[in-house]
Scaffold this motif. Structure first.
Motif, PDB file in Angstrom:
ATOM      1  N   TYR A   1       0.962  -1.230  -0.047  1.00 57.36           N
ATOM      2  CA  TYR A   1       0.133   0.058  -0.105  1.00 57.36           C
ATOM      3  C   TYR A   1       0.928   1.233   0.000  1.00 57.36           C
ATOM      4  O   TYR A   1       0.609   2.294  -0.652  1.00 57.36           O
ATOM      5  CB  TYR A   1      -1.040  -0.082   0.907  1.00 57.36           C
ATOM      6  N   ILE A   2       2.005   1.359   0.907  1.00 57.63           N
ATOM      7  CA  ILE A   2       2.913   2.398   0.946  1.00 57.63           C
ATOM      8  C   ILE A   2       3.666   2.510  -0.556  1.00 57.63           C
ATOM      9  O   ILE A   2       3.696   3.559  -0.989  1.00 57.63           O
ATOM     10  CB  ILE A   2       3.797   2.278   1.790  1.00 57.63           C
TER      11      ILE A   2
ATOM     12  N   TYR B   1       9.620   0.401   4.669  1.00 54.46           N
ATOM     13  CA  TYR B   1       8.601   0.284   3.586  1.00 54.46           C
ATOM     14  C   TYR B   1       8.693   1.321   2.414  1.00 54.46           C
ATOM     15  O   TYR B   1       8.591   1.232   1.299  1.00 54.46           O
ATOM     16  CB  TYR B   1       7.116   0.183   3.944  1.00 54.46           C
ATOM     17  N   LEU B   2       9.134   2.557   2.957  1.00 49.84           N
ATOM     18  CA  LEU B   2       9.309   3.612   1.952  1.00 49.84           C
ATOM     19  C   LEU B   2      10.828   3.167   1.198  1.00 49.84           C
ATOM     20  O   LEU B   2      10.862   3.500  -0.323  1.00 49.84           O
ATOM     21  CB  LEU B   2       9.400   4.930   2.887  1.00 49.84           C
ATOM     22  N   VAL B   3      11.900   2.793   1.825  1.00 49.74           N
ATOM     23  CA  VAL B   3      12.890   2.244   0.881  1.00 49.74           C
ATOM     24  C   VAL B   3      12.526   1.167   0.026  1.00 49.74           C
ATOM     25  O   VAL B   3      13.273   1.407  -1.152  1.00 49.74           O
ATOM     26  CB  VAL B   3      13.994   1.727   1.831  1.00 49.74           C
ATOM     27  N   ASP B   4      11.789   0.195   0.411  1.00 46.78           N
ATOM     28  CA  ASP B   4      11.321  -0.712  -0.846  1.00 46.78           C
ATOM     29  C   ASP B   4      10.740  -0.037  -1.944  1.00 46.78           C
ATOM     30  O   ASP B   4      10.731  -0.618  -2.776  1.00 46.78           O
ATOM     31  CB  ASP B   4      10.383  -1.648   0.237  1.00 46.78           C
ATOM     32  N   ALA B   5       9.774   0.842  -1.628  1.00 49.45           N
ATOM     33  CA  ALA B   5       8.986   1.611  -2.603  1.00 49.45           C
ATOM     34  C   ALA B   5       9.987   2.105  -3.651  1.00 49.45           C
ATOM     35  O   ALA B   5       9.806   2.210  -4.787  1.00 49.45           O
ATOM     36  CB  ALA B   5       7.967   2.431  -2.056  1.00 49.45           C
ATOM     37  N   VAL B   6      11.000   3.106  -3.139  1.00 46.41           N
ATOM     38  CA  VAL B   6      11.837   3.690  -3.893  1.00 46.41           C
ATOM     39  C   VAL B   6      12.752   2.794  -4.632  1.00 46.41           C
ATOM     40  O   VAL B   6      13.217   3.151  -5.681  1.00 46.41           O
ATOM     41  CB  VAL B   6      12.523   4.717  -2.901  1.00 46.41           C
ATOM     42  N   GLU B   7      13.046   1.726  -4.052  1.00 51.01           N
ATOM     43  CA  GLU B   7      14.140   0.552  -4.770  1.00 51.01           C
ATOM     44  C   GLU B   7      13.433  -0.160  -5.918  1.00 51.01           C
ATOM     45  O   GLU B   7      14.147  -0.764  -6.907  1.00 51.01           O
ATOM     46  CB  GLU B   7      14.819  -0.433  -3.822  1.00 51.01           C
ATOM     47  N   GLY B   8      12.029  -0.194  -5.637  1.00 46.77           N
ATOM     48  CA  GLY B   8      11.301  -0.779  -6.976  1.00 46.77           C
ATOM     49  C   GLY B   8      11.445  -0.250  -8.112  1.00 46.77           C
ATOM     50  O   GLY B   8      11.584   1.101  -8.407  1.00 46.77           O
ATOM     51  N   PRO B   9      11.559  -1.075  -9.240  1.00 44.78           N
ATOM     52  CA  PRO B   9      11.701  -0.658 -10.586  1.00 44.78           C
ATOM     53  C   PRO B   9      10.639   0.447 -11.142  1.00 44.78           C
ATOM     54  O   PRO B   9       9.355   0.056 -10.718  1.00 44.78           O
ATOM     55  CB  PRO B   9      11.503  -2.006 -11.287  1.00 44.78           C
ATOM     56  N   GLY B  10      11.107   1.371 -11.690  1.00 48.28           N
ATOM     57  CA  GLY B  10      10.330   2.248 -12.443  1.00 48.28           C
ATOM     58  C   GLY B  10       9.499   3.443 -11.120  1.00 48.28           C
ATOM     59  O   GLY B  10       8.816   4.159 -11.259  1.00 48.28           O
ATOM     60  N   SER B  11       9.749   3.170  -9.850  1.00 46.92           N
ATOM     61  CA  SER B  11       9.290   4.106  -8.682  1.00 46.92           C
ATOM     62  C   SER B  11      10.052   5.282  -8.887  1.00 46.92           C
ATOM     63  O   SER B  11      11.072   5.417  -9.006  1.00 46.92           O
ATOM     64  CB  SER B  11       9.432   3.446  -7.444  1.00 46.92           C
ATOM     65  N   PRO B  12       9.204   6.618  -8.439  1.00 48.87           N
ATOM     66  CA  PRO B  12       9.650   7.866  -8.488  1.00 48.87           C
ATOM     67  C   PRO B  12      10.490   7.812  -7.217  1.00 48.87           C
ATOM     68  O   PRO B  12      10.426   7.446  -6.219  1.00 48.87           O
ATOM     69  CB  PRO B  12       8.563   8.658  -8.284  1.00 48.87           C
TER      70      PRO B  12
ATOM     71  N   LEU C   1      16.187  10.198  -1.027  1.00 47.54           N
ATOM     72  CA  LEU C   1      16.227   8.748  -0.407  1.00 47.54           C
ATOM     73  C   LEU C   1      17.007   8.040  -1.422  1.00 47.54           C
ATOM     74  O   LEU C   1      17.849   7.242  -1.022  1.00 47.54           O
ATOM     75  CB  LEU C   1      14.771   8.400  -0.097  1.00 47.54           C
ATOM     76  N   ARG C   2      16.540   7.806  -2.941  1.00 43.62           N
ATOM     77  CA  ARG C   2      17.170   7.164  -3.472  1.00 43.62           C
ATOM     78  C   ARG C   2      18.917   7.418  -3.832  1.00 43.62           C
ATOM     79  O   ARG C   2      19.680   6.414  -3.643  1.00 43.62           O
ATOM     80  CB  ARG C   2      16.707   7.392  -5.157  1.00 43.62           C
ATOM     81  N   GLU C   3      19.169   8.670  -3.845  1.00 40.58           N
ATOM     82  CA  GLU C   3      20.595   8.972  -3.863  1.00 40.58           C
ATOM     83  C   GLU C   3      21.228   8.579  -2.737  1.00 40.58           C
ATOM     84  O   GLU C   3      22.470   8.029  -2.518  1.00 40.58           O
ATOM     85  CB  GLU C   3      20.835  10.580  -4.069  1.00 40.58           C
ATOM     86  N   ARG C   4      20.578   8.670  -1.491  1.00 42.55           N
ATOM     87  CA  ARG C   4      21.230   8.187  -0.320  1.00 42.55           C
ATOM     88  C   ARG C   4      21.320   6.788  -0.069  1.00 42.55           C
ATOM     89  O   ARG C   4      22.580   6.113   0.442  1.00 42.55           O
ATOM     90  CB  ARG C   4      20.419   8.885   1.152  1.00 42.55           C
TER      91      ARG C   4
END
Length: 625
Positions: A176-177, A211-222, A283-286
């Motif tokens: 959901y996140i 969970y936020l990290v998981d969402a950002v690391e997902g393919p195509g995620s903003p 978050l992605r850059e970090r």
């Protein structure tokens, strides 16, 4: 009472809970990847996919939220009414910079949590400035009948805390996140997981961040911009209840009666609430940077959580309430206005030298400002004001030390490096002329002492990595010496410490080390025996109260279950709770370490007051004194 109930009732009447799911929940149930993940969990649990899907749908009905325009507008009015005890002070330049980020990114707002009001103040401030709607995570304990259905239509996502045995729930929340991030929603959550009970930040909780990290690391995620937001108050109605719990009282459950009582409390004005924005980061850059350093995903999440905590501390401004509380707690007696100002003046200079923010741009040395803070603390029942003599004096009421400590602790993070630096200087100054020094000389002895204190307090404060920690201590030394003095001799260290203004180690560290002393003493009394932690805490609370009456601990604020639990965490980390080789000897060594640290604080206190103590002082410092 009637008016409070009417306001809450009118808010409830504006919504009729339905069975439809919000957009992100519908999209998630139609997502093929979610279907596959559900099927995998179902197989692992020995159930069928249809049952898992039905379970996930039920959880989404429980947690999913949306922003109904009319309901959000009405709830913002309710939030403003709940916040009526405060004027909210915001740095509009910070907010405008954040708006530019909001226009381009999903924001992950990690806020400090000192009050139930935080979850109302932050969305209201952002909403009034036309930010994208914010989805805020709250504990399922606040999902009250009917009222929970109302606020879920204003973007509040209620989540459970204990989910270890609910794999479908954990998967549903994570996905959901992920769906919210895909839709570029703004998310807000407390990095501490719950309200602080001591005034300083609690250790970060990793759940939502993971969970936020998981969402950002997902393919195509903003990407998501993580935004630390600190909110601190001049005073809080809630503090007395939290400090009662620290003394052993049971926590009242959150129910509708609690909401009514809480709303009624806000009728009494309590000053200002200060909302400040810390330094945002991608978050992605970090994550890419940490993975490039070889950290695993789990290690990277831990590091990011600490990054957020550091930035929150750095953004938290100094309030006049905090500085006045520090002065009175340190004295532990009645003070005149001039005596309070004498204590505050060197602190204010130090805060200016370190460029720490001051709430509302207040002048910490202004007589009228400090007097007003003293009078406001008296009006709220934290201080007593006696005017029967030649001039007014203020002192902390007998049962209000933990309340004053709560306010003091909102700024204590900015004073810890200085306090540790003073103890490092003292260690160097106490070296005897005939002492055999390591290759790095007296300075190496001082650094080793600083690292020891850092290790002793690592469950109490957020310290940076060792390299940054040494840099910060060198900054403190430069402020003390007025120049770069990287390798002081024992004589120079003693002179620097004697001339230092202000002396802070005893004011900052004693409450914590006194609490550690109680726990270390009770552990040592157990010899080699294993201990029951809850029984040990109850024993420490009883003995702590006795020692408070005997003045074996300096202040009532050290008699706190919150501080005892931190001491217990340190003892557990050092392997002092379970049976092992030479357990009694190691427990005794732990006690001696705490006692020696307190002896050093006594020396710093004697320098601060210009008095001698009955503690022997050796080496160069003794000659200087």
């Amino acid at each position: 009472m009637r008016r409070t109930r009417d306001v809450v009732a009118k808010a409830v009447e504006r919504v009729r809970p339905g069975n439809s799911l919000p957009r992100e929940a519908v999209e998630l149930l139609d997502d093929a990847a979610f279907e596959r993940e559900l099927a995998e969990v179902a197989r692992a649990q020995g159930t069928d996919a249809d049952s898992a899907r039905a379970e996930a749908r039920a959880y989404l009905h429980e947690m999913a939220a949306h922003h109904g325009d009319r309901m959000t507008e009405q709830w913002a009015k309710v939030g403003s009414w709940f916040m009526r005890a405060y004027d909210i002070v915001v740095d509009e330049e910070q907010i405008q910079r954040l708006r530019r980020l909001d226009s381009q990114h999903s924001l992950g707002i990690a806020f400090s949590h000192r009050s139930y009001l935080d979850g109302m103040a932050i969305p209201n401030v952002l909403g009034a400035r036309r930010f994208s709607p914010t989805f805020t995570f709250g504990g399922a304990n606040l999902n009250l009948p009917v009222l929970g259905a109302v606020v879920s239509r204003t973007g509040i996502i209620f989540i459970r805390r204990a989910t270890t045995d609910l794999p479908v729930y954990r998967l549903t929340l994570r996905c959901y996140i992920r769906q919210l991030v895909r839709n570029r929603r703004n998310l807000a959550w407390s990095i501490e997981g719950g309200r602080t009970r001591t005034g300083k930040l609690r250790p970060p909780v990793h759940g939502i961040l993971k969970y936020l990290v998981d969402a950002v690391e997902g393919p195509g995620s903003p990407d998501t911009q993580v935004v630390p937001i600190s909110i601190v108050y001049d005073q809080l109605h809630e503090v007395s209840g939290m400090t009662a719990e620290a003394r052993g009282a049971r926590k009242r459950p959150e129910d509708l009666r609690f909401v009514v009582r809480f709303a009624r409390l806000q009728r009494t004005r309590m000053g200002r609430a200060y909302l400040t924005v810390g330094e945002p980061f991608s978050l992605r850059e970090r994550l890419d940077e940490l993975h490039g350093d070889g950290l695993t995903s789990h290690q990277a999440i831990e590091r990011i959580a600490l990054d957020i905590s550091h930035r929150l501390n750095r953004a938290t401004p100094v309030t006049v309430t905090a500085i006045v509380s520090l002065a009175l707690l340190g004295a532990d007696r009645a003070l005149t206005l001039d005596e309070v100002l004498d204590t505050v003046e060197p602190l204010a200079r130090y805060i200016g030298e370190r460029e720490w923010p001051v709430a509302g741009g207040a002048n910490l040395q202004d007589r009228a400002t400090v007097r007003r803070a003293l009078q406001e603390l008296s009006s709220s029942g934290v201080l007593s004001q006696y005017e029967g003599g030649t001039e007014p004096v203020w002192s902390i009421l007998e049962d209000q030390h933990l309340v004053a400590a709560f306010y003091r602790n909102t700024v204590i993070h900015m004073l810890v490096d200085r306090a540790i630096g003073e103890l490092a200087l003292l260690t160097m100054a106490e070296l005897r002329p005939d002492a055999t020094l390591p290759a790095g000389g007296a300075a190496e002895v001082g650094w080793d002492e600083a690292k020891r204190i850092r290790d002793l307090l690592k469950f109490e404060f957020f310290f940076p990595g060792r390299v940054r920690f040494e840099e910060d201590l060198r900054t403190e030394l430069r402020i003390l010496a007025g120049e770069d003095l990287l390798d002081p001799t024992p004589e120079q260290a003693g002179e620097l410490l004697r001339q230092a203004r202000p002396h802070l180690a005893h004011l900052v560290l004693r409450p914590f080390l006194d609490a550690y002393l109680v726990v270390a003493h009770r552990l040592a009394e157990q010899g080699d025996a294993e201990v029951d932690e809850e029984a040990l805490l109850a024993d420490a609370l009883a003995v702590g109260r006795q020692w408070q009456l005997q003045h074996k601990v300096a202040s009532a604020e050290s008699v706190s279950l919150e501080l005892f639990r931190t001491a217990l965490a340190l003892a557990r980390h050092r392997g002092l709770l379970e049976a092992g080789p030479e357990l009694a000897t190691r427990r005794e060594a732990f006690l001696v370490e705490i006692q020696d640290s307190l002896r050093r604080l006594d020396v710093i206190a004697s320098l601060a007051t210009g008095t001698r103590t009955d503690v022997p002082v050796t080496g160069v410092l003794g000659a200087l004194r």
